[in-house]
Design an enzyme around this catalytic site. Structure first.
Site, PDB file in Angstrom:
ATOM      1  N   ASN A 223      -2.247   6.089   3.973  1.00 32.00           N
ATOM      2  CA  ASN A 223      -0.909   5.642   3.596  1.00 32.00           C
ATOM      3  C   ASN A 223      -0.882   5.072   2.183  1.00 32.00           C
ATOM      4  O   ASN A 223       0.072   5.281   1.428  1.00 32.00           O
ATOM      5  CB  ASN A 223      -0.395   4.605   4.601  1.00 32.00           C
ATOM      6  CG  ASN A 223      -0.087   5.223   5.945  1.00 32.00           C
ATOM      7  OD1 ASN A 223       0.531   6.280   6.021  1.00 32.00           O
ATOM      8  ND2 ASN A 223      -0.513   4.580   7.014  1.00 32.00           N
TER       9      ASN A 223
ATOM     10  N   ALA B 213      -1.778  -1.958   1.390  1.00 36.04           N
ATOM     11  CA  ALA B 213      -3.116  -2.489   1.158  1.00 36.04           C
ATOM     12  C   ALA B 213      -3.490  -2.573  -0.310  1.00 36.04           C
ATOM     13  O   ALA B 213      -4.614  -2.966  -0.631  1.00 36.04           O
ATOM     14  CB  ALA B 213      -4.131  -1.622   1.899  1.00 36.04           C
TER      15      ALA B 213
ATOM     16  N   HIS C 277     -10.127   0.010  -1.852  1.00 36.80           N
ATOM     17  CA  HIS C 277      -9.277   0.962  -2.563  1.00 36.80           C
ATOM     18  C   HIS C 277      -9.573   0.818  -4.055  1.00 36.80           C
ATOM     19  O   HIS C 277      -9.492  -0.289  -4.599  1.00 36.80           O
ATOM     20  CB  HIS C 277      -7.794   0.668  -2.312  1.00 36.80           C
ATOM     21  CG  HIS C 277      -7.428   0.633  -0.872  1.00 36.80           C
ATOM     22  ND1 HIS C 277      -6.856   1.701  -0.212  1.00 36.80           N
ATOM     23  CD2 HIS C 277      -7.547  -0.347   0.066  1.00 36.80           C
ATOM     24  CE1 HIS C 277      -6.634   1.382   1.050  1.00 36.80           C
ATOM     25  NE2 HIS C 277      -7.062   0.141   1.242  1.00 36.80           N
TER      26      HIS C 277
END
Length: 263
Positions: A186, A122, A215
Site C-alpha cells: 500500500n 507507513a 521503507h
C-alpha cells in the site's frame, strides 16, 4: 487539542487495523459503527455499533468511513459510499492500481462531492516527492524490506525459509507490486499516486538482519538528492503491517473531522 465532537465514523471491517485506529482515538467522543460480514467472528467492543449490510452503514450517515478490510472491500463498498455523499479514507491503497475501480470512484466523487482521503500510512516525505515529481530528470526508487517472519509462506514456497542473506522477492512497477502483494505494498502505491505521472521502480526484500518494517525511498533530480528511510515497528497483531499505519489513519481522521468542524 480541541475535541472532535460526537461525530459518527464508520469502519469497513473490524480486524487488527480497525481496532488499533479506534484505540488511538479513544480519547475522542466519536460514535463508531463497523460494517462486518454476516457470520463474522470479529469481536466488536461495546463502543462500536455493528452492522452487516452496507445500506445500514449508509443509514447512520457517518461523517467519514475508514476502509480497513483489504483491496476487495474498496471495489465493493467505496464507490457506493461515495455515491451516497460519504467521504472515505482508504487504507488498502493498492486497490487503486485497478483503473476500473479508480474510474468508478472518480465518477462517484464527481457526482456527490464526497472526498477520497489518502493517508500517508507507513511513510512520510510525500510533500517532497510531489514537489519534484514533475521534473523531467526525476528518478525515484522505493524498497520495502521486512523481516523473514513477514514473508514466511513466500520464502517456504521458494525453499528459502532458512536464508541468511537478503532475498529480493520482487522488482517492478508499483501496479504489479500492488497486484502481487495486496496486503504489503500500500505504501508503494501511495508513492505512485503522489508522484504520478513520474515512473519508479519498486523492490520487495526479505531481510534476515532487520526486525522492523523498513521503507526506503530515494529521489534524484535537478532539485537534489533525497533519501527517506522509515524503520517501523511491526504491528503486534500483524507483522506484515507497520504499527504506525493505524496512527497515520487516526491522524487523518483528526485532520478531516477537525477541518470539517471549522468549515
Amino acid at each position: 487539542m480541541a475535541s472532535l465532537g460526537p461525530a459518527t465514523v464508520g469502519l469497513i471491517g473490524f480486524g487488527a487495523l480497525a481496532r488499533q485506529v479506534v484505540a488511538a482515538l479513544g480519547d475522542e467522543p466519536l460514535r463508531w459503527v463497523a460494517l462486518v460480514r454476516e457470520g463474522s467472528s470479529a469481536k466488536v467492543p461495546e463502543n462500536v455499533a455493528r452492522v452487516t449490510v452496507l445500506d445500514d452503514l449508509i443509514g447512520k450517515r457517518p461523517a467519514l468511513v475508514i476502509e480497513a478490510a483489504g483491496q476487495e472491500s474498496v471495489s465493493i463498498h467505496v464507490p457506493a459510499l461515495m455515491e451516497a455523499g460519504i467521504s472515505v479514507l482508504v487504507a488498502s491503497m493498492g486497490a487503486l492500481a485497478d483503473p476500473e475501480i479508480t474510474g468508478r470512484i472518480s465518477e462517484a466523487r464527481a457526482r456527490s462531492g464526497a472526498s477520497l482521503i489518502i493517508p500517508s500510512g507507513a511513510i512520510g516525505g510525500l510533500d517532497y516527492l510531489a514537489a519534484v515529481s514533475r521534473l523531467p530528470d526525476v528518478k525515484i526508487r522505493y524498497r520495502l524490506k521486512k523481516p523473514l517472519a513477514a514473508w514466511r509462506s513466500k520464502l517456504e514456497a521458494l525453499g528459502l525459509s532458512g536464508t541468511k542473506t537478503a532475498v529480493t522477492l520482487f522488482e517492478g512497477t508499483p501496479a504489479e507490486a500492488a497486484r502481487l502483494y495486496p496486503k504489503n505494498l500500500n505504501a508503494a502505491f501511495t508513492v505512485a499516486l503522489t508522484v504520478h505521472p513520474a515512473q519508479f521502480i519498486v523492490a520487495v526484500i526479505a531481510d534476515p538482519d532487520i526486525d522492523t518494517n523498513m521503507h526506503e525511498i530515494e529521489a534524484e533530480s535537478a532539485a537534489g538528492h533525497a533519501t527517506f528511510r522509515f524503520a517501523n515497528a511491526p504491528s503486534p497483531d500483524n507483522p506484515k503491517t507497520s504499527a504506525v499505519t493505524a496512527l497515520s489513519l487516526a491522524a487523518s481522521i483528526r485532520n478531516f473531522l477537525g477541518d470539517g468542524a471549522r468549515r
